[in-house]
Design a protein around this motif. Structure first.
Motif, PDB file in Angstrom:
ATOM      1  N   ASN A  27       4.810 -26.224  -1.526  1.00  0.00           N
ATOM      2  CA  ASN A  27       4.956 -26.327  -0.067  1.00  0.00           C
ATOM      3  C   ASN A  27       4.020 -25.312   0.585  1.00  0.00           C
ATOM      4  OD1 ASN A  27       7.741 -28.006   0.182  1.00  0.00           O
ATOM      5  ND2 ASN A  27       7.893 -26.535  -1.490  1.00  0.00           N
ATOM      6  N   ARG A  28       3.268 -25.748   1.591  1.00  0.00           N
ATOM      7  CA  ARG A  28       2.342 -24.875   2.297  1.00  0.00           C
ATOM      8  C   ARG A  28       2.518 -25.020   3.803  1.00  0.00           C
ATOM      9  NH1 ARG A  28      -2.353 -23.043  -0.471  1.00  0.00           N
ATOM     10  NH2 ARG A  28      -2.455 -23.765  -2.643  1.00  0.00           N
ATOM     11  N   TYR A  29       2.244 -23.915   4.488  1.00  0.00           N
ATOM     12  CA  TYR A  29       2.177 -23.947   5.953  1.00  0.00           C
ATOM     13  C   TYR A  29       1.027 -23.052   6.402  1.00  0.00           C
ATOM     14  CZ  TYR A  29       2.929 -22.853  10.828  1.00  0.00           C
ATOM     15  OH  TYR A  29       2.723 -22.668  12.170  1.00  0.00           O
ATOM     16  N   VAL A  30       0.198 -23.569   7.284  1.00  0.00           N
ATOM     17  CA  VAL A  30      -0.873 -22.791   7.899  1.00  0.00           C
ATOM     18  C   VAL A  30      -0.833 -23.082   9.391  1.00  0.00           C
ATOM     19  CG1 VAL A  30      -3.344 -22.364   8.028  1.00  0.00           C
ATOM     20  CG2 VAL A  30      -2.299 -22.890   5.821  1.00  0.00           C
ATOM     21  N   GLY A  31      -0.820 -22.046  10.204  1.00  0.00           N
ATOM     22  CA  GLY A  31      -0.761 -22.249  11.644  1.00  0.00           C
ATOM     23  C   GLY A  31      -1.441 -21.130  12.407  1.00  0.00           C
ATOM     24  N   ALA A  32      -1.826 -21.417  13.633  1.00  0.00           N
ATOM     25  CA  ALA A  32      -2.460 -20.419  14.499  1.00  0.00           C
ATOM     26  C   ALA A  32      -2.067 -20.693  15.941  1.00  0.00           C
ATOM     27  CB  ALA A  32      -3.973 -20.443  14.351  1.00  0.00           C
ATOM     28  N   ILE A  33      -1.718 -19.630  16.656  1.00  0.00           N
ATOM     29  CA  ILE A  33      -1.360 -19.700  18.074  1.00  0.00           C
ATOM     30  C   ILE A  33      -2.132 -18.611  18.806  1.00  0.00           C
ATOM     31  CG2 ILE A  33       0.492 -19.510  19.773  1.00  0.00           C
ATOM     32  CD1 ILE A  33       2.435 -20.378  17.602  1.00  0.00           C
ATOM     33  N   GLY A  34      -2.753 -18.959  19.920  1.00  0.00           N
ATOM     34  CA  GLY A  34      -3.461 -17.980  20.728  1.00  0.00           C
ATOM     35  C   GLY A  34      -3.242 -18.242  22.201  1.00  0.00           C
ATOM     36  N   ARG A  35      -3.080 -17.176  22.983  1.00  0.00           N
ATOM     37  CA  ARG A  35      -2.880 -17.288  24.426  1.00  0.00           C
ATOM     38  C   ARG A  35      -3.702 -16.214  25.131  1.00  0.00           C
ATOM     39  NH1 ARG A  35       1.618 -20.206  26.054  1.00  0.00           N
ATOM     40  NH2 ARG A  35       1.858 -18.952  27.933  1.00  0.00           N
ATOM     41  N   VAL A  36      -4.301 -16.588  26.248  1.00  0.00           N
ATOM     42  CA  VAL A  36      -5.037 -15.659  27.098  1.00  0.00           C
ATOM     43  C   VAL A  36      -4.535 -15.839  28.522  1.00  0.00           C
ATOM     44  CG1 VAL A  36      -7.275 -14.989  28.012  1.00  0.00           C
ATOM     45  CG2 VAL A  36      -7.071 -15.649  25.617  1.00  0.00           C
ATOM     46  N   ASP A  37      -3.979 -14.775  29.093  1.00  0.00           N
ATOM     47  CA  ASP A  37      -3.432 -14.807  30.455  1.00  0.00           C
ATOM     48  C   ASP A  37      -2.444 -15.951  30.633  1.00  0.00           C
ATOM     49  OD1 ASP A  37      -4.876 -12.579  31.204  1.00  0.00           O
ATOM     50  OD2 ASP A  37      -6.582 -13.746  31.927  1.00  0.00           O
ATOM     51  N   GLY A  38      -1.610 -16.179  29.611  1.00  0.00           N
ATOM     52  CA  GLY A  38      -0.555 -17.188  29.689  1.00  0.00           C
ATOM     53  C   GLY A  38      -0.985 -18.600  29.377  1.00  0.00           C
ATOM     54  N   GLU A  39      -2.275 -18.826  29.102  1.00  0.00           N
ATOM     55  CA  GLU A  39      -2.774 -20.160  28.793  1.00  0.00           C
ATOM     56  C   GLU A  39      -3.093 -20.260  27.303  1.00  0.00           C
ATOM     57  OE1 GLU A  39      -2.977 -22.713  30.869  1.00  0.00           O
ATOM     58  OE2 GLU A  39      -2.303 -21.549  32.613  1.00  0.00           O
ATOM     59  N   ASN A  40      -2.678 -21.374  26.694  1.00  0.00           N
ATOM     60  CA  ASN A  40      -2.971 -21.575  25.281  1.00  0.00           C
ATOM     61  C   ASN A  40      -4.476 -21.708  25.061  1.00  0.00           C
ATOM     62  OD1 ASN A  40      -0.297 -21.517  24.592  1.00  0.00           O
ATOM     63  ND2 ASN A  40      -0.080 -23.724  24.346  1.00  0.00           N
ATOM     64  N   THR A  41      -4.969 -21.018  24.030  1.00  0.00           N
ATOM     65  CA  THR A  41      -6.356 -21.167  23.606  1.00  0.00           C
ATOM     66  C   THR A  41      -6.437 -21.717  22.179  1.00  0.00           C
ATOM     67  OG1 THR A  41      -6.377 -18.852  22.851  1.00  0.00           O
ATOM     68  CG2 THR A  41      -7.164 -19.305  25.090  1.00  0.00           C
ATOM     69  N   THR A  42      -5.368 -21.576  21.433  1.00  0.00           N
ATOM     70  CA  THR A  42      -5.271 -22.119  20.073  1.00  0.00           C
ATOM     71  C   THR A  42      -3.830 -22.531  19.846  1.00  0.00           C
ATOM     72  OG1 THR A  42      -7.003 -20.616  19.269  1.00  0.00           O
ATOM     73  CG2 THR A  42      -5.611 -21.666  17.609  1.00  0.00           C
ATOM     74  N   ASN A  43      -3.629 -23.687  19.239  1.00  0.00           N
ATOM     75  CA  ASN A  43      -2.264 -24.119  18.924  1.00  0.00           C
ATOM     76  C   ASN A  43      -2.329 -25.244  17.892  1.00  0.00           C
ATOM     77  OD1 ASN A  43       0.471 -24.563  18.860  1.00  0.00           O
ATOM     78  ND2 ASN A  43       0.581 -25.563  20.853  1.00  0.00           N
ATOM     79  N   ASN A  44      -2.341 -24.853  16.610  1.00  0.00           N
ATOM     80  CA  ASN A  44      -2.384 -25.865  15.563  1.00  0.00           C
ATOM     81  C   ASN A  44      -1.480 -25.474  14.403  1.00  0.00           C
ATOM     82  OD1 ASN A  44      -4.148 -24.375  13.473  1.00  0.00           O
ATOM     83  ND2 ASN A  44      -5.445 -24.326  15.300  1.00  0.00           N
ATOM     84  N   HIS A  45      -0.942 -26.499  13.734  1.00  0.00           N
ATOM     85  CA  HIS A  45       0.019 -26.293  12.652  1.00  0.00           C
ATOM     86  C   HIS A  45      -0.209 -27.363  11.588  1.00  0.00           C
ATOM     87  CE1 HIS A  45       2.284 -23.702  15.462  1.00  0.00           C
ATOM     88  NE2 HIS A  45       1.934 -24.628  16.366  1.00  0.00           N
ATOM     89  N   ARG A  46      -0.161 -26.937  10.325  1.00  0.00           N
ATOM     90  CA  ARG A  46      -0.291 -27.858   9.204  1.00  0.00           C
ATOM     91  C   ARG A  46       0.762 -27.486   8.152  1.00  0.00           C
ATOM     92  NH1 ARG A  46      -4.655 -30.792   7.588  1.00  0.00           N
ATOM     93  NH2 ARG A  46      -6.038 -29.492   8.873  1.00  0.00           N
TER      94      ARG A  46
END
Length: 208
Positions: A27-46
């Motif tokens: 089982n694997r999980y890779v994810g990334a979340i990024g926000r700048v001034d309250g706005e999403n800049t990165t949002n991915n999940h696998r």
């Protein structure tokens, strides 16, 4: 980071694997979340899971396999890929493990624009794990989902993660992750995202 601008970034990589005499469950999980001034800049999940049934010491049957993937900036709300396949391990030693697999799958995608796609795919993957001197390890992975019903949405993913033990069970990890969709889904304004996403991460991990 606070001030001008306010920025938060979080990347995660998790692996759970159980080896038995005739089976291997991974089982694997890779994810990334990024926000700048309250706005999403990165949002991915696998997230992926599969069960390998060992037919011989080298040959295995993968049944079943499943992957969930979402990426806000590739206009993918959710992509589900379920299938089966077979594989071979040309190298299987305490210092190195090379695993090759191929299979077929059905894929169901919910796009950000509210549309849904149903496709057939040919799956292929290569996994190489190396134990390095001085308590280091290197994991290399490449996977491809070739959509026979829509070649433009063929997807690739690759990763290279180098870990060095600094104080058991804590490792210092450096990772490179690459995702590509040949022709991403257009957004509501008709704009097509870039095909490639690349990110570099450095962080701490716990290996048990």
């Amino acid at each position: 980071r606070s001030g001008n601008p306010v920025q938060q970034d979080l990347g995660s990589n998790a692996l759970f694997r159980r080896d038995a005499t005739f089976t291997r469950w991974e089982n694997r999980y890779v994810g990334a979340i990024g926000r700048v001034d309250g706005e999403n800049t990165t949002n991915n999940h696998r997230a992926t899971t599969f069960l390998d049934l060992m037919v011989t010491n080298r040959f295995f049957v993968r049944l079943p396999s499943y992957e969930f993937y979402s990426d806000e900036f590739q206009n993918i709300d959710g992509r589900h890929t379920a299938g089966a396949g077979e594989g071979y391990e040309p190298i299987a030693t305490p210092l190195a493990e090379l695993r090759l697999s191929i299979g077929s799958a059905g894929q169901f995608t919910d796009n950000a624009g509210g549309t849904r796609s149903t496709d057939a795919a040919i799956l292929g993957s290569t996994d190489l794990s190396l134990d390095l001197p001085r308590d280091g390890d290197l994991d290399l992975r490449y996977a491809r989902q070739l959509l026979v019903t829509d070649l433009g949405r063929t997807a690739h993913s690759a990763s290279a993660v180098l870990g060095v033990e600094i104080w058991y069970p804590i490792d210092l990890d450096g990772g490179v992750y690459w995702d590509r969709i040949e022709s991403p889904e257009r957004d509501g304004d008709g704009e097509r995202p870039k095909s490639d996403d690349l990110r570099l991460t450095v962080g701490l991990s716990i290996e048990l």
